[in-house]
Design a protein around this motif. Structure first.
Motif, PDB file in Angstrom:
ATOM      1  N   ASN A 110     -59.905  75.694  30.715  1.00  0.00           N
ATOM      2  CA  ASN A 110     -59.868  74.226  30.791  1.00  0.00           C
ATOM      3  C   ASN A 110     -58.448  73.699  30.593  1.00  0.00           C
ATOM      4  O   ASN A 110     -58.043  72.721  31.228  1.00  0.00           O
ATOM      5  CB  ASN A 110     -60.803  73.620  29.750  1.00  0.00           C
ATOM      6  CG  ASN A 110     -62.255  73.748  30.153  1.00  0.00           C
ATOM      7  OD1 ASN A 110     -62.564  74.124  31.273  1.00  0.00           O
ATOM      8  ND2 ASN A 110     -63.160  73.450  29.236  1.00  0.00           N
ATOM      9  N   HIS A 111     -57.685  74.355  29.705  1.00  0.00           N
ATOM     10  CA  HIS A 111     -56.318  73.869  29.478  1.00  0.00           C
ATOM     11  C   HIS A 111     -55.408  74.238  30.643  1.00  0.00           C
ATOM     12  O   HIS A 111     -54.474  73.484  30.957  1.00  0.00           O
ATOM     13  CB  HIS A 111     -55.747  74.411  28.172  1.00  0.00           C
ATOM     14  CG  HIS A 111     -54.539  73.648  27.710  1.00  0.00           C
ATOM     15  ND1 HIS A 111     -54.603  72.335  27.296  1.00  0.00           N
ATOM     16  CD2 HIS A 111     -53.225  73.988  27.659  1.00  0.00           C
ATOM     17  CE1 HIS A 111     -53.390  71.911  26.978  1.00  0.00           C
ATOM     18  NE2 HIS A 111     -52.533  72.897  27.195  1.00  0.00           N
ATOM     19  N   ILE A 112     -55.677  75.379  31.284  1.00  0.00           N
ATOM     20  CA  ILE A 112     -54.914  75.709  32.498  1.00  0.00           C
ATOM     21  C   ILE A 112     -55.143  74.614  33.538  1.00  0.00           C
ATOM     22  O   ILE A 112     -54.206  74.137  34.179  1.00  0.00           O
ATOM     23  CB  ILE A 112     -55.340  77.077  33.067  1.00  0.00           C
ATOM     24  CG1 ILE A 112     -55.132  78.186  32.041  1.00  0.00           C
ATOM     25  CG2 ILE A 112     -54.546  77.386  34.340  1.00  0.00           C
ATOM     26  CD1 ILE A 112     -55.761  79.512  32.445  1.00  0.00           C
ATOM     27  N   GLN A 113     -56.417  74.211  33.714  1.00  0.00           N
ATOM     28  CA  GLN A 113     -56.736  73.161  34.668  1.00  0.00           C
ATOM     29  C   GLN A 113     -56.102  71.841  34.261  1.00  0.00           C
ATOM     30  O   GLN A 113     -55.647  71.063  35.119  1.00  0.00           O
ATOM     31  CB  GLN A 113     -58.250  72.992  34.798  1.00  0.00           C
ATOM     32  CG  GLN A 113     -58.677  72.053  35.917  1.00  0.00           C
ATOM     33  CD  GLN A 113     -58.221  72.528  37.285  1.00  0.00           C
ATOM     34  OE1 GLN A 113     -58.461  73.678  37.657  1.00  0.00           O
ATOM     35  NE2 GLN A 113     -57.559  71.658  38.042  1.00  0.00           N
ATOM     36  N   HIS A 114     -56.048  71.571  32.960  1.00  0.00           N
ATOM     37  CA  HIS A 114     -55.402  70.349  32.459  1.00  0.00           C
ATOM     38  C   HIS A 114     -53.927  70.325  32.867  1.00  0.00           C
ATOM     39  O   HIS A 114     -53.404  69.278  33.284  1.00  0.00           O
ATOM     40  CB  HIS A 114     -55.532  70.283  30.934  1.00  0.00           C
ATOM     41  CG  HIS A 114     -54.694  69.218  30.296  1.00  0.00           C
ATOM     42  ND1 HIS A 114     -55.045  67.880  30.312  1.00  0.00           N
ATOM     43  CD2 HIS A 114     -53.498  69.282  29.640  1.00  0.00           C
ATOM     44  CE1 HIS A 114     -54.117  67.172  29.685  1.00  0.00           C
ATOM     45  NE2 HIS A 114     -53.172  67.999  29.268  1.00  0.00           N
ATOM     46  N   ILE A 115     -53.258  71.465  32.753  1.00  0.00           N
ATOM     47  CA  ILE A 115     -51.845  71.552  33.145  1.00  0.00           C
ATOM     48  C   ILE A 115     -51.695  71.289  34.641  1.00  0.00           C
ATOM     49  O   ILE A 115     -50.809  70.548  35.069  1.00  0.00           O
ATOM     50  CB  ILE A 115     -51.261  72.929  32.768  1.00  0.00           C
ATOM     51  CG1 ILE A 115     -51.183  73.072  31.242  1.00  0.00           C
ATOM     52  CG2 ILE A 115     -49.873  73.128  33.384  1.00  0.00           C
ATOM     53  CD1 ILE A 115     -50.794  74.460  30.759  1.00  0.00           C
ATOM     54  N   ASP A 201     -48.401  75.552  24.824  1.00  0.00           N
ATOM     55  CA  ASP A 201     -48.671  74.173  25.236  1.00  0.00           C
ATOM     56  C   ASP A 201     -49.928  73.639  24.560  1.00  0.00           C
ATOM     57  O   ASP A 201     -49.978  72.473  24.145  1.00  0.00           O
ATOM     58  CB  ASP A 201     -48.825  74.101  26.755  1.00  0.00           C
ATOM     59  CG  ASP A 201     -48.853  72.672  27.267  1.00  0.00           C
ATOM     60  OD1 ASP A 201     -47.775  72.067  27.384  1.00  0.00           O
ATOM     61  OD2 ASP A 201     -49.956  72.156  27.533  1.00  0.00           O
ATOM     62  N   ALA A 202     -50.951  74.490  24.436  1.00  0.00           N
ATOM     63  CA  ALA A 202     -52.180  74.078  23.754  1.00  0.00           C
ATOM     64  C   ALA A 202     -51.895  73.747  22.291  1.00  0.00           C
ATOM     65  O   ALA A 202     -52.395  72.755  21.750  1.00  0.00           O
ATOM     66  CB  ALA A 202     -53.223  75.192  23.848  1.00  0.00           C
ATOM     67  N   LYS A 204     -49.110  72.657  21.052  1.00  0.00           N
ATOM     68  CA  LYS A 204     -48.395  71.372  21.009  1.00  0.00           C
ATOM     69  C   LYS A 204     -49.362  70.200  21.178  1.00  0.00           C
ATOM     70  O   LYS A 204     -49.076  69.092  20.719  1.00  0.00           O
ATOM     71  CB  LYS A 204     -47.333  71.329  22.104  1.00  0.00           C
ATOM     72  CG  LYS A 204     -46.146  72.243  21.853  1.00  0.00           C
ATOM     73  CD  LYS A 204     -45.145  72.191  22.997  1.00  0.00           C
ATOM     74  CE  LYS A 204     -43.955  73.101  22.739  1.00  0.00           C
ATOM     75  NZ  LYS A 204     -43.005  73.110  23.875  1.00  0.00           N
ATOM     76  N   ASN A 205     -50.497  70.466  21.845  1.00  0.00           N
ATOM     77  CA  ASN A 205     -51.514  69.433  22.037  1.00  0.00           C
ATOM     78  C   ASN A 205     -52.582  69.467  20.938  1.00  0.00           C
ATOM     79  O   ASN A 205     -53.679  68.933  21.118  1.00  0.00           O
ATOM     80  CB  ASN A 205     -52.162  69.590  23.416  1.00  0.00           C
ATOM     81  CG  ASN A 205     -51.280  69.066  24.537  1.00  0.00           C
ATOM     82  OD1 ASN A 205     -51.316  67.886  24.869  1.00  0.00           O
ATOM     83  ND2 ASN A 205     -50.479  69.936  25.120  1.00  0.00           N
ATOM     84  N   GLU A 206     -52.235  70.129  19.829  1.00  0.00           N
ATOM     85  CA  GLU A 206     -53.083  70.176  18.629  1.00  0.00           C
ATOM     86  C   GLU A 206     -54.423  70.870  18.874  1.00  0.00           C
ATOM     87  O   GLU A 206     -55.432  70.543  18.257  1.00  0.00           O
ATOM     88  CB  GLU A 206     -53.290  68.771  18.058  1.00  0.00           C
ATOM     89  CG  GLU A 206     -51.973  68.098  17.662  1.00  0.00           C
ATOM     90  CD  GLU A 206     -52.176  66.719  17.058  1.00  0.00           C
ATOM     91  OE1 GLU A 206     -53.345  66.263  16.995  1.00  0.00           O
ATOM     92  OE2 GLU A 206     -51.179  66.103  16.649  1.00  0.00           O
ATOM     93  N   ILE A 207     -54.426  71.826  19.789  1.00  0.00           N
ATOM     94  CA  ILE A 207     -55.600  72.676  20.015  1.00  0.00           C
ATOM     95  C   ILE A 207     -55.412  73.933  19.174  1.00  0.00           C
ATOM     96  O   ILE A 207     -54.355  74.582  19.268  1.00  0.00           O
ATOM     97  CB  ILE A 207     -55.733  73.037  21.507  1.00  0.00           C
ATOM     98  CG1 ILE A 207     -55.956  71.773  22.346  1.00  0.00           C
ATOM     99  CG2 ILE A 207     -56.881  74.029  21.731  1.00  0.00           C
ATOM    100  CD1 ILE A 207     -55.881  72.003  23.844  1.00  0.00           C
ATOM    101  N   PRO A 208     -56.375  74.294  18.361  1.00  0.00           N
ATOM    102  CA  PRO A 208     -56.219  75.483  17.506  1.00  0.00           C
ATOM    103  C   PRO A 208     -56.020  76.757  18.326  1.00  0.00           C
ATOM    104  O   PRO A 208     -56.786  77.041  19.250  1.00  0.00           O
ATOM    105  CB  PRO A 208     -57.549  75.541  16.729  1.00  0.00           C
ATOM    106  CG  PRO A 208     -58.081  74.148  16.786  1.00  0.00           C
ATOM    107  CD  PRO A 208     -57.656  73.605  18.112  1.00  0.00           C
TER     108      PRO A 208
END
Length: 460
Positions: A110-115, A201-202, A204-208
């Motif tokens: 999901n975070h790859i897709q977010h990027i 990057d995750a 930095k976006n406060e994702i554990p």
């Protein structure tokens, strides 16, 4: 024939509705559908909700939809030999209702897709500060990485959470990339580099994330494993002086080389056009994509000097190159080549090189079209030539002849160490010292020694 049944396993007010898919007497799969119901509203006769209120009617419709969807997918995948297991069933349920949980930021994919989705607004660090927007090549790399992660998730039968990216996980992923997928050392190392970037990057976006994920070690081929191909000044002279005007000879060449010339028009015009791109490319040191985007608008005359100005696609760097070779000046002023597709140019490069006798056996890697993997071996040099060789040829040919600091302003490398790795060279400090002496002697060779009168402190 496969059978599908919906059932409850609880008497609580919000009981989960399960689906059971029986493929044979020995294979039966069961998963939650994601729907819940009060057991009082469940019909054991129809194995569906009673249609006594709008909500139950909607659930009834969705279960019918799911049954049809799974039957359709089951028939397709059984025919294709796809493994039918619990992970497959879970995937079908999610696909039927579009349940890729995009709000679950803890999922790697999901975070790859977010990027990717926010590529045009992402900040990218440059030498001069920051720029906005990822390059097309970077977006492509993230997209390919996402596809690889999706395939790996299918293999391990689960979605990957950031909190699971530990050293054992990365070791298993690396093993899969190299030993199962048979990716090259460089390509496998690149995937680990992207994985580390996504994890940072995750964070930095406060994702554990796990502490290890921010320190993942990536790798590339050692100098002994790298085989780069370049065109020397002598070989470029062969190409420059080659005669492509004999049409009958070209027809015979096409007959003798059906694989090399497949779907390609071999004429004096097309060969001259490719030759001109080769000669320009080996004199300006740019990537193939940047080379083929050059037009006459990129050329600037200043007095007797000719300059080429461009912005590199990959690095977004502004590059200015002085055009000095007489034959390249002639091409730019009188025979500017027509734009061609990148892959077509790569095909023509091989043809031009073979026609000009650049065919010595060299060690290198070549794509095996059957396995879609590069294989190491001995091949005729022309067979390994492509547009990426232009940039390396420029860098290799002029290394130690022109100061490296000047060369990297043209190639766009950020550091000398990266430039040397690119051409597979190690820093030669003695050579650098000799080059300094050469420039020092040139600087002072026309100066006449001056006599100086020194007083001895007497009146004699």
């Amino acid at each position: 024939m496969a059978k599908i049944k919906f059932l409850l396993q609880s008497k609580s007010e919000n009981a989960q509705i399960y689906i059971r898919v029986s493929i044979s007497q020995f294979v039966s799969l069961k998963k939650k559908t994601g729907f819940t119901i009060n057991p009082k509203d469940w019909s054991t006769t129809t194995d569906r909700p009673k249609q006594n209120n709008p909500e139950n009617k909607n659930t009834h419709t969705n279960l019918n939809k799911l049954e049809t969807f799974i039957f359709d997918q089951l028939n397709k995948d059984l025919a294709n030999g796809t493994l039918i297991d619990s992970y497959w069933l879970e995937t079908q349920i999610n696909d039927c209702f579009g349940r890729v949980i995009k709000t679950d930021t803890g999922l790697l994919i999901n975070h790859i897709q977010h990027i990717i989705d926010n590529a045009n607004t992402r900040k990218v660090k440059t030498n001069g500060g920051f720029k906005i927007g990822l390059s097309a090549s970077t977006i492509k790399n993230y997209t390919l990485f996402k596809n690889i992660v999706s395939e790996y998730q299918t293999t391990i039968k689960k979605q990957i959470q950031f909190i699971e990216i530990t050293k054992p996980f990365v070791d298993k992923f690396t093993n899969w990339l190299i030993n199962t997928k048979k990716y090259s050392t460089n390509y496998s190392g690149k995937q680990l580099e992207i994985l580390k970037t996504v994890c940072i990057d995750a964070d930095k976006n406060e994702i554990p994330v796990t502490p290890y994920s921010k320190t993942i070690e990536h790798f590339r081929e050692s100098d002994n494993e790298r085989f780069i191909q370049t065109l020397s000044f002598e070989e470029l002279e062969q190409i420059k002086n080659a005669d492509f005007t004999d049409v009958e000879k070209l027809k015979e060449f096409k007959k003798e080389n059906p694989e090399l010339t497949k779907n390609i028009s071999i004429t004096p015009e097309t060969l001259n056009n490719a030759r001109n791109w080769i000669l320009i490319g080996c004199e300006i040191g740019q990537r193939g994509g940047d080379l083929l985007n050059i037009t006459e608008k990129n050329i600037r005359n200043k007095g007797k000097s000719i300059y080429l100005d461009l912005i590199q696609q990959k690095t977004n760097k502004n590059i200015t190159i002085s055009i000095n070779a007489p034959h390249v000046i002639d091409i730019i002023e009188n025979h500017f080549p027509k734009k061609t597709q990148h892959q077509k140019l790569n095909n023509f490069i091989k043809i031009v090189c073979k026609l000009t006798g650049i065919d010595t056996l060299v060690k290198g890697t070549k794509l095996n079209t059957k396995t879609n993997r590069k294989e190491l071996g001995m091949f005729p040099k022309y067979d390994l030539m492509a547009s990426h060789c232009f940039r390396r040829s420029f860098a290799t040919n002029y290394y130690k002849k022109i100061p490296t600091a000047i060369l990297i302003t043209i190639t766009g490398h950020s550091k000398e160490s990266l430039f040397l790795t690119y051409i597979n060279k190690r820093e030669d400090k003695d050579s650098n010292a000799d080059l300094y002496r050469h420039f020092y002697e040139d600087l002072h060779k026309n100066k006449q020694p001056q006599l100086k009168v020194i007083k001895n402190g007497t009146n004699d």
